[in-house]
Every structure is written in structure tokens, then in C-alpha cells.
Design a protein around this motif. Structure first.
Motif, PDB file in Angstrom:
ATOM      1  N   GLY A 237       0.812  -1.209   0.000  1.00 51.18           N
ATOM      2  CA  GLY A 237       0.000   0.000   0.000  1.00 51.18           C
ATOM      3  C   GLY A 237       0.841   1.253   0.000  1.00 51.18           C
ATOM      4  N   HIS A 238       1.900   1.243  -0.778  1.00 50.90           N
ATOM      5  CA  HIS A 238       2.932   2.279  -0.719  1.00 50.90           C
ATOM      6  C   HIS A 238       2.733   3.407  -1.730  1.00 50.90           C
ATOM      7  N   VAL A 239       2.118   3.119  -2.862  1.00 55.02           N
ATOM      8  CA  VAL A 239       2.214   4.021  -3.996  1.00 55.02           C
ATOM      9  C   VAL A 239       1.165   5.126  -3.961  1.00 55.02           C
ATOM     10  N   THR A 240       1.542   6.302  -4.496  1.00 52.22           N
ATOM     11  CA  THR A 240       0.642   7.436  -4.660  1.00 52.22           C
ATOM     12  C   THR A 240       0.171   7.468  -6.118  1.00 52.22           C
ATOM     13  N   PRO A 241      -0.878   8.237  -6.428  1.00 52.81           N
ATOM     14  CA  PRO A 241      -1.336   8.279  -7.824  1.00 52.81           C
ATOM     15  C   PRO A 241      -0.254   8.599  -8.849  1.00 52.81           C
ATOM     16  N   PRO A 242       0.648   9.572  -8.625  1.00 48.68           N
ATOM     17  CA  PRO A 242       1.715   9.776  -9.619  1.00 48.68           C
ATOM     18  C   PRO A 242       2.605   8.549  -9.783  1.00 48.68           C
ATOM     19  N   GLY A 243       2.834   7.828  -8.694  1.00 50.75           N
ATOM     20  CA  GLY A 243       3.617   6.614  -8.792  1.00 50.75           C
ATOM     21  C   GLY A 243       2.915   5.544  -9.596  1.00 50.75           C
ATOM     22  N   VAL A 244       1.603   5.451  -9.446  1.00 47.30           N
ATOM     23  CA  VAL A 244       0.807   4.508 -10.252  1.00 47.30           C
ATOM     24  C   VAL A 244       0.998   4.813 -11.730  1.00 47.30           C
ATOM     25  N   ALA A 245       0.834   6.084 -12.087  1.00 49.21           N
ATOM     26  CA  ALA A 245       0.955   6.479 -13.487  1.00 49.21           C
ATOM     27  C   ALA A 245       2.352   6.187 -14.032  1.00 49.21           C
ATOM     28  N   SER A 246       3.378   6.440 -13.214  1.00 48.94           N
ATOM     29  CA  SER A 246       4.755   6.202 -13.653  1.00 48.94           C
ATOM     30  C   SER A 246       4.998   4.716 -13.906  1.00 48.94           C
ATOM     31  N   LEU A 247       4.560   3.886 -12.977  1.00 52.30           N
ATOM     32  CA  LEU A 247       4.799   2.447 -13.099  1.00 52.30           C
ATOM     33  C   LEU A 247       4.067   1.859 -14.293  1.00 52.30           C
ATOM     34  N   ILE A 248       2.815   2.236 -14.490  1.00 52.05           N
ATOM     35  CA  ILE A 248       2.042   1.681 -15.599  1.00 52.05           C
ATOM     36  C   ILE A 248       2.593   2.173 -16.937  1.00 52.05           C
ATOM     37  N   ALA A 249       2.991   3.448 -16.996  1.00 50.34           N
ATOM     38  CA  ALA A 249       3.586   3.956 -18.231  1.00 50.34           C
ATOM     39  C   ALA A 249       4.871   3.202 -18.555  1.00 50.34           C
ATOM     40  N   PHE A 250       5.684   2.930 -17.540  1.00 55.84           N
ATOM     41  CA  PHE A 250       6.909   2.156 -17.735  1.00 55.84           C
ATOM     42  C   PHE A 250       6.581   0.756 -18.248  1.00 55.84           C
ATOM     43  N   ALA A 251       5.596   0.092 -17.630  1.00 56.65           N
ATOM     44  CA  ALA A 251       5.237  -1.256 -18.051  1.00 56.65           C
ATOM     45  C   ALA A 251       4.790  -1.284 -19.503  1.00 56.65           C
ATOM     46  N   ARG A 252       4.003  -0.296 -19.906  1.00 60.00           N
ATOM     47  CA  ARG A 252       3.537  -0.238 -21.292  1.00 60.00           C
ATOM     48  C   ARG A 252       4.708  -0.075 -22.258  1.00 60.00           C
ATOM     49  N   ARG A 253       5.637   0.813 -21.919  1.00 55.75           N
ATOM     50  CA  ARG A 253       6.791   1.029 -22.795  1.00 55.75           C
ATOM     51  C   ARG A 253       7.622  -0.240 -22.923  1.00 55.75           C
ATOM     52  N   GLU A 254       7.851  -0.909 -21.792  1.00 50.84           N
ATOM     53  CA  GLU A 254       8.690  -2.106 -21.815  1.00 50.84           C
ATOM     54  C   GLU A 254       8.028  -3.241 -22.579  1.00 50.84           C
ATOM     55  N   LEU A 255       6.734  -3.419 -22.395  1.00 53.67           N
ATOM     56  CA  LEU A 255       6.038  -4.493 -23.107  1.00 53.67           C
ATOM     57  C   LEU A 255       6.015  -4.221 -24.606  1.00 53.67           C
ATOM     58  N   ALA A 256       5.857  -2.956 -24.984  1.00 56.29           N
ATOM     59  CA  ALA A 256       5.913  -2.623 -26.408  1.00 56.29           C
ATOM     60  C   ALA A 256       7.292  -2.928 -26.975  1.00 56.29           C
ATOM     61  N   ALA A 257       8.343  -2.615 -26.211  1.00 55.81           N
ATOM     62  CA  ALA A 257       9.703  -2.889 -26.668  1.00 55.81           C
ATOM     63  C   ALA A 257       9.967  -4.389 -26.789  1.00 55.81           C
ATOM     64  N   LEU A 258       9.247  -5.188 -25.989  1.00 53.01           N
ATOM     65  CA  LEU A 258       9.394  -6.640 -26.039  1.00 53.01           C
ATOM     66  C   LEU A 258       8.505  -7.275 -27.106  1.00 53.01           C
ATOM     67  N   GLY A 259       7.804  -6.440 -27.857  1.00 53.52           N
ATOM     68  CA  GLY A 259       6.925  -6.960 -28.894  1.00 53.52           C
ATOM     69  C   GLY A 259       5.600  -7.466 -28.383  1.00 53.52           C
ATOM     70  N   ALA A 260       5.192  -7.022 -27.184  1.00 54.58           N
ATOM     71  CA  ALA A 260       3.919  -7.459 -26.599  1.00 54.58           C
ATOM     72  C   ALA A 260       3.097  -6.254 -26.152  1.00 54.58           C
ATOM     73  N   PRO A 261       2.810  -5.318 -27.065  1.00 59.98           N
ATOM     74  CA  PRO A 261       2.107  -4.103 -26.651  1.00 59.98           C
ATOM     75  C   PRO A 261       0.673  -4.346 -26.202  1.00 59.98           C
ATOM     76  N   ARG A 262       0.090  -5.475 -26.582  1.00 56.60           N
ATOM     77  CA  ARG A 262      -1.308  -5.747 -26.235  1.00 56.60           C
ATOM     78  C   ARG A 262      -1.459  -6.685 -25.043  1.00 56.60           C
ATOM     79  N   LEU A 263      -0.362  -7.042 -24.409  1.00 59.64           N
ATOM     80  CA  LEU A 263      -0.444  -7.870 -23.215  1.00 59.64           C
ATOM     81  C   LEU A 263      -1.190  -7.084 -22.137  1.00 59.64           C
ATOM     82  N   GLU A 264      -2.202  -7.707 -21.545  1.00 61.97           N
ATOM     83  CA  GLU A 264      -3.074  -6.972 -20.632  1.00 61.97           C
ATOM     84  C   GLU A 264      -2.454  -6.847 -19.246  1.00 61.97           C
ATOM     85  N   LEU A 265      -2.761  -5.722 -18.589  1.00 60.61           N
ATOM     86  CA  LEU A 265      -2.240  -5.419 -17.268  1.00 60.61           C
ATOM     87  C   LEU A 265      -3.343  -5.457 -16.222  1.00 60.61           C
TER      88      LEU A 265
END
Length: 384
Positions: A237-265
Motif C-alpha cells: 500500500g505504498h504508492v501514490t497516484p503519480p507513482g501509479v501512473a509512472s509504473l504503468i507507463a513504464f510497463a507499457r513502454r517495456e512491453l511494447a519494446a518486447l513486442g507485446a504491446p497488447r499484453l493486458e495489465l
């Protein structure tokens, strides 16, 4: 440098803080300043109607899904009970009544009762044709996944395996885990799920305190192993809303770079700082496809994101179909009975104060017996 007696460097246990990793702001329409800046400069009344499309909750795509974790993470809290099977049945029907999309049947490998209850619940959901997708939890070891496969086989219904492993430095320090161990574990669980013909989700425990390189390693392992989805966890229960946005944006970028942009989160959050609901809503606004919660917010320590409040707010924000508050209150009542968990009077949906909106609940505002009365003999001369 502080070293343990076995030579391990204690400094390696320091967690990463996604709250301090700024997410890139969304670009403003050409020729127009960002909405927040215009609100400050012009006031709410000056914002034009087309800006409603900017609100991230009103997505044109399918509504976000809700996964009910009450019968898995919810009953892991030391103050809740593992309900009798009949009450679990009542609760899954209540889940369907409030539009829950998926249910976690539990951790079948944790013992015979959990395994039998998971089987019976899966059969009940299938026989009653409840519109609930089935999931079950497992550690990233083959034996746990095989227990989930046995549940699916006995129920005659597919079950998504949610395999979890710690992703933060403090867990790796305590366990003595390294990147190679994590990759092998993910691969082992994925192979067991594939052998049983079951899809799997990699659950990154404590992802909100995991450094980017470690998450990058886990994401690659999950993609290489054929994961159907990835779950980001705010385990403490550590994260604040800006942290949520940062983490999810990072995950999306990394999955796209791995060729899996549509992998669901997925998003799975706890409430240690009182931010569970806001973090879950922000995860939805940031574009996750599925968000987890529990009835009455029950769970380990101070609990999880609260499901009925999450569903109510997502309905108000346009991200899901609205659910009548009376139905959500009924869901809370069922959960309260099953879990032996009292509903607080100030619960926003099912509490006595909320149900008596506009009028005081019975007894509220009345003086307790004797309060305001003079104590015996008070106001009179004492006898001499």
C-alpha cells in the motif's frame, strides 16, 4: 557498506520508489495549453465541453474489468475468517449481482480445504452460469500450478493461473534470490500451466518498490514464457497516484519494446496508507485492463482496495456500468456475514449513516441512558 554474516550486502535491500519517478505528461492538443494549467488560469467554468474526452476514465474501449479477491487475499487477513462453503456460494452469487467480472477461487495448493472449496466454487459458478471468469493463485512453482490444473479438470472449466513472485529488492535480499532464479521460476510455472492448457498471469509482488531493471527482467521472462497478462502489485500500500501512473507507463513502454504491446495489465493494491481506492482508480485512469479489490476492503494488515467503493466510483466516472447502491449494500451484507466482519456505521454505501441518509440512524444522536441526567443527589443539598 553493511554486510551480513554470510557476506550479503544489506544495502542491496533498499527498495526503489516509483512515487519519485515522474511520468511523462500527456501531450496537450496542438495550440492549447494543458488542461490543468488552463483550470488554474481560467477556472472550471471556462473549460470547454470537449475536454470531457480528456478524462481518462471515459475510455471508448471496453470497460475495465474487476476481479474479486475476497476469497483469496481477503481471507488471508488475521482478523477475517475462512467462511463455510455455503457462505462462499452466497458470496459468489452476490459478486455476479454487482457486475464483478472475475473471481479468485483461492490458493488451492495451500491445503485440502482450500483445494476442495476451489473445486466446488468453480462447479457452482459453471452450473449456475454465473458470468464470472475463474482465476486461482499459485506460487511460481510447478506443484502449485498443477493444483490449479486439478481444480480446472474437476470443475470442467478453464481457470487462469495467477502465479506470484516477489519483485522488490528487500524480498530478494531476505530470500537470497537473484535474477536467474526469478527467470527459472517464471519459466517453471509457465511450463506447468501450458502443459495443463491453462493461461497464466505473472503477478509481480511489491512491484511499486521494485527497480526498473528487475521489472524489465520479469516482464521479459513473462513474455518469453507466453503469459496472457501481467499483474502489477502495490503489496505494501505504498504508492501514490503519480507513482501509479509512472509504473504503468513504464510497463507499457517495456512491453511494447518486447513486442507485446497488447499484453493486458492488472492492478492489485493494498490500503496501508489509506490510498488503496485512489490508487486503484488511478490505475484504471492509466489504462489497466483489470483491477483487483475485496469486499469491505478486507485483507492482510489493514486490507485491500475496497470493491464496492471501487465499483460505485467507476460507475460514476463512466468506466463501467453503474450498479445500484442498494445492490452494492446487499453485497456488503453478504460479505459481512460470511467473513464475520462488521460494517462500520460510516461506510459510504452500506453503513447505518449512509443507509439513513437525510435522517439519523436509530439511536444516533440520542443521549445514552443517564447522560445529561443529574447523578443521584446532584443539585440537592447532601444530608448532614
Amino acid at each position: 557498506m553493511q554486510r551480513m554474516s554470510d557476506g550479503r550486502d544489506r544495502s542491496t535491500a533498499a527498495p526503489f520508489d516509483w512515487n519519485r519517478a515522474a511520468a511523462a505528461p500527456a501531450p496537450a492538443p496542438a495550440g492549447r495549453p494543458p488542461l490543468v494549467g488552463r483550470l488554474l488560469a481560467e477556472g472550471w467554468a471556462a473549460v470547454r465541453a470537449e475536454d470531457e474526452a480528456w478524462l481518462p476514465f471515459r475510455r471508448a474501449a471496453r470497460p475495465v474489468e474487476v476481479l474479486d479477491e475476497t476469497l483469496r487475499d481477503g481471507i488471508q487477513g488475521v482478523s477475517t475468517v475462512n467462511p463455510p462453503f455455503a457462505q462462499k456460494i452466497e458470496l459468489v452469487h452476490a459478486m455476479a449481482a454487482v457486475g464483478v467480472d472475475a473471481v479468485n477461487l483461492g490458493l488451492p495448493a495451500s491445503g485440502p480445504r482450500q483445494f476442495e472449496d476451489a473445486c466446488l466454487l468453480a462447479r457452482e459458478i459453471a452450473a449456475s452460469r454465473l458470468p464470472l471468469a475463474l482465476t486461482a493463485a499459485a506460487r511460481t512453482i510447478a506443484a502449485d500450478v498443477e493444483e490449479v490444473a486439478r481444480v480446472a479438470e474437476r470443475a470442467g472449466a478453464p481457470v487462469v493461473v495467477y502465479t506470484f513472485i516477489g519483485s522488490s529488492p528487500i524480498r530478494h535480499f531476505v530470500e537470497g534470490w537473484g535474477p536467474d532464479f526469478l527467470v527459472r521460476s517464471v519459466d517453471e510455472a509457465a511450463r506447468a500451466a501450458a502443459a495443463a492448457g491453462l493461461p497464466f498471469c505473472l503477478v509481480a509482488e511489491d512491484a511499486t518498490r521494485a527497480p526498473p531493471d528487475m521489472l524489465r527482467t520479469l516482464f521479459r521472462a513473462a513474455v518469453d514464457a507466453g503469459a496472457a497478462r501481467i499483474c502489477l502489485c502495490d503489496t505494501t500500500g505504498h504508492v501514490t497516484p503519480p507513482g501509479v501512473a509512472s509504473l504503468i507507463a513504464f510497463a507499457r513502454r517495456e512491453l511494447a519494446a518486447l513486442g507485446a504491446p497488447r499484453l493486458e495489465l492488472d492492478w492489485h493494491g493494498h490500503n496501508d496508507r489509506g490510498l488503496g481506492l485512489s490508487a486503484a482508480l488511478w490505475a484504471v485512469a492509466s489504462g489497466v485492463e483489470r483491477v483487483h479489490a475485496t469486499a469491505l476492503g478486507v485483507g492482510e494488515r489493514v486490507g485491500n482496495s475496497c470493491l464496492e467503493l471501487l465499483v460505485d466510483n467507476l460507475g460514476r466516472l463512466g468506466s463501467r456500468a453503474a450498479v445500484p447502491r442498494e445492490r452494492l449494500a446487499a453485497y456488503c451484507e453478504v460479505a459481512s456475514r460470511a467473513l464475520s466482519w462488521p460494517i462500520p456505521k460510516d461506510h459510504p454505501i452500506a453503513g447505518a449513516l449512509a443507509l439513513g441518509a437525510g435522517a439519523l440512524a436509530p439511536g444516533v444522536g440520542e443521549l445514552a441512558p443517564g447522560v445529561g441526567e443529574l447523578a443521584p443527589g446532584a443539585g440537592a443539598l447532601s444530608r448532614t
